[in-house]
Write an enzyme that holds these catalytic residues in place. Structure first.
Site, PDB file in Angstrom:
ATOM      1  N   GLU A  49       2.803  -6.023   7.634  1.00 55.66           N
ATOM      2  CA  GLU A  49       2.142  -4.871   8.252  1.00 55.66           C
ATOM      3  C   GLU A  49       2.483  -4.667   9.719  1.00 55.66           C
ATOM      4  O   GLU A  49       2.538  -3.520  10.199  1.00 55.66           O
ATOM      5  CB  GLU A  49       0.615  -4.997   8.091  1.00 55.66           C
ATOM      6  CG  GLU A  49       0.108  -4.771   6.679  1.00 55.66           C
ATOM      7  CD  GLU A  49       0.049  -6.038   5.842  1.00 55.66           C
ATOM      8  OE1 GLU A  49      -0.577  -6.023   4.783  1.00 55.66           O
ATOM      9  OE2 GLU A  49       0.653  -7.066   6.265  1.00 55.66           O
ATOM     10  N   GLU A  84      -2.469  -9.422  -0.613  1.00 55.52           N
ATOM     11  CA  GLU A  84      -3.920  -9.514  -0.432  1.00 55.52           C
ATOM     12  C   GLU A  84      -4.659  -9.452  -1.760  1.00 55.52           C
ATOM     13  O   GLU A  84      -5.683 -10.112  -1.945  1.00 55.52           O
ATOM     14  CB  GLU A  84      -4.382  -8.416   0.518  1.00 55.52           C
ATOM     15  CG  GLU A  84      -3.906  -8.661   1.946  1.00 55.52           C
ATOM     16  CD  GLU A  84      -4.023  -7.440   2.838  1.00 55.52           C
ATOM     17  OE1 GLU A  84      -4.520  -7.592   3.972  1.00 55.52           O
ATOM     18  OE2 GLU A  84      -3.618  -6.338   2.416  1.00 55.52           O
ATOM     19  N   GLY A 126      -0.723  -5.234   0.805  1.00 56.33           N
ATOM     20  CA  GLY A 126      -1.883  -5.170  -0.073  1.00 56.33           C
ATOM     21  C   GLY A 126      -1.682  -5.921  -1.376  1.00 56.33           C
ATOM     22  O   GLY A 126      -2.649  -6.400  -1.986  1.00 56.33           O
ATOM     23  N   ALA A 186       0.842  -1.188   0.000  1.00 57.72           N
ATOM     24  CA  ALA A 186       0.000   0.000   0.000  1.00 57.72           C
ATOM     25  C   ALA A 186       0.884   1.248   0.000  1.00 57.72           C
ATOM     26  O   ALA A 186       2.100   1.178   0.181  1.00 57.72           O
ATOM     27  CB  ALA A 186      -0.926  -0.003   1.209  1.00 57.72           C
TER      28      ALA A 186
END
Length: 259
Positions: A135, A115, A112, A67
């Site tokens: 994270e 994901e 991300g 991200a």
């Protein structure tokens, strides 16, 4: 080819390819990128000629490196929750598509990015692929489905290990734990994914879609209920002309031409 600000979308003979097109930032997921992915997936869902969705990243270094940390740094708790909802809503659109999706993981797929790959039905990685959920090293947790989809794919214990440590793993380890379906050389990735997409497209589209829905819904149910669901979808195939086409071709030793 359909162009958005941050992603590219093209449909080549039924294979829709969504490319995160921000190579300078290693295809990092800003809110703008997430919104563009969401709009692109809506376009794929509305395109009746699309039979398979392929997701990949531009450049030769990253699928999606993560991200946008600078964007996230000043967020409040409420704004963080809203960003998580945007990411989860976007990736759930991919997971819930009627057609199958394949993530072509061509490099770093972190946070991300991992994901995003997890939201696809199948993940094919190159030997350059690196996956992880780092994270907790940033003082947050996976927020775009990582705590849920990763554990469903690799098992709770392995997901906890990866998330708690923030470990980034190489392609061969990702393959060994079931995070990747297949690993190929970098130069073979595009061709391998295309061959897989074409193999799927040779099958009855209604049956592929029903199989996907039965798997995705059934995994959340007790086994007895899931088997009842499977029987329902199985029976429904006999009301479709492709069942007659497929079985007739088998009996007559021909090749089916599905509708």
């Amino acid at each position: 080819m359909t162009e958005f600000n941050t992603v590219l979308l093209e449909n080549n003979a039924g294979i829709a390819t969504l490319t995160i097109n921000q190579p300078k930032s290693l295809n990092a997921l800003s809110s703008e990128v997430l919104s563009d992915i969401s709009a692109a997936v809506d376009a794929v869902a509305a395109d009746t000629s699309a039979r398979v969705l392929v997701i990949t990243g531009a450049g030769d270094k990253a699928f999606v490196a993560g991200a946008n940390i600078k964007e996230m740094l000043p967020l409040s708790a409420e704004e963080g929750e809203a960003l998580s909802k945007l990411g989860n809503d976007t990736f759930s659109k991919i997971a819930n598509l009627a057609i199958p999706s394949i993530a072509a993981v061509n490099g770093f797929a972190l946070g991300g990015g991992s994901e995003l790959a997890l939201s696809a039905d199948i993940r094919i990685g190159s030997t350059a692929a690196r996956l992880g959920q780092p994270e907790v090293g940033l003082g947050i947790i996976p927020g775009f489905g990582g705590t849920q989809r990763l554990s469903r794919i690799v098992g709770i214990a392995k997901a906890k290990e990866l998330i708690y440590t923030g470990k980034v793993i190489k392609a061969d380890e990702a393959l060994s734990i079931g995070l990747l379906n297949q690993v190929v050389e970098v130069e073979e990735l595009a061709e391998t994914v295309e061959k897989l997409a074409k193999a799927i497209m040779k099958q009855a589209p209604n049956s592929v879609a029903a199989s996907k829905e039965a798997i995705d819904k059934g995994i959340e149910m007790p086994l007895a209920d899931a088997l009842t669901l499977e029987a329902k979808y199985f029976g429904e195939q006999f009301a479709h002309e492709n069942q007659t086409i497929g079985m007739t071709a088998f009996v007559e030793k021909g090749k089916p031409e599905f509708k």
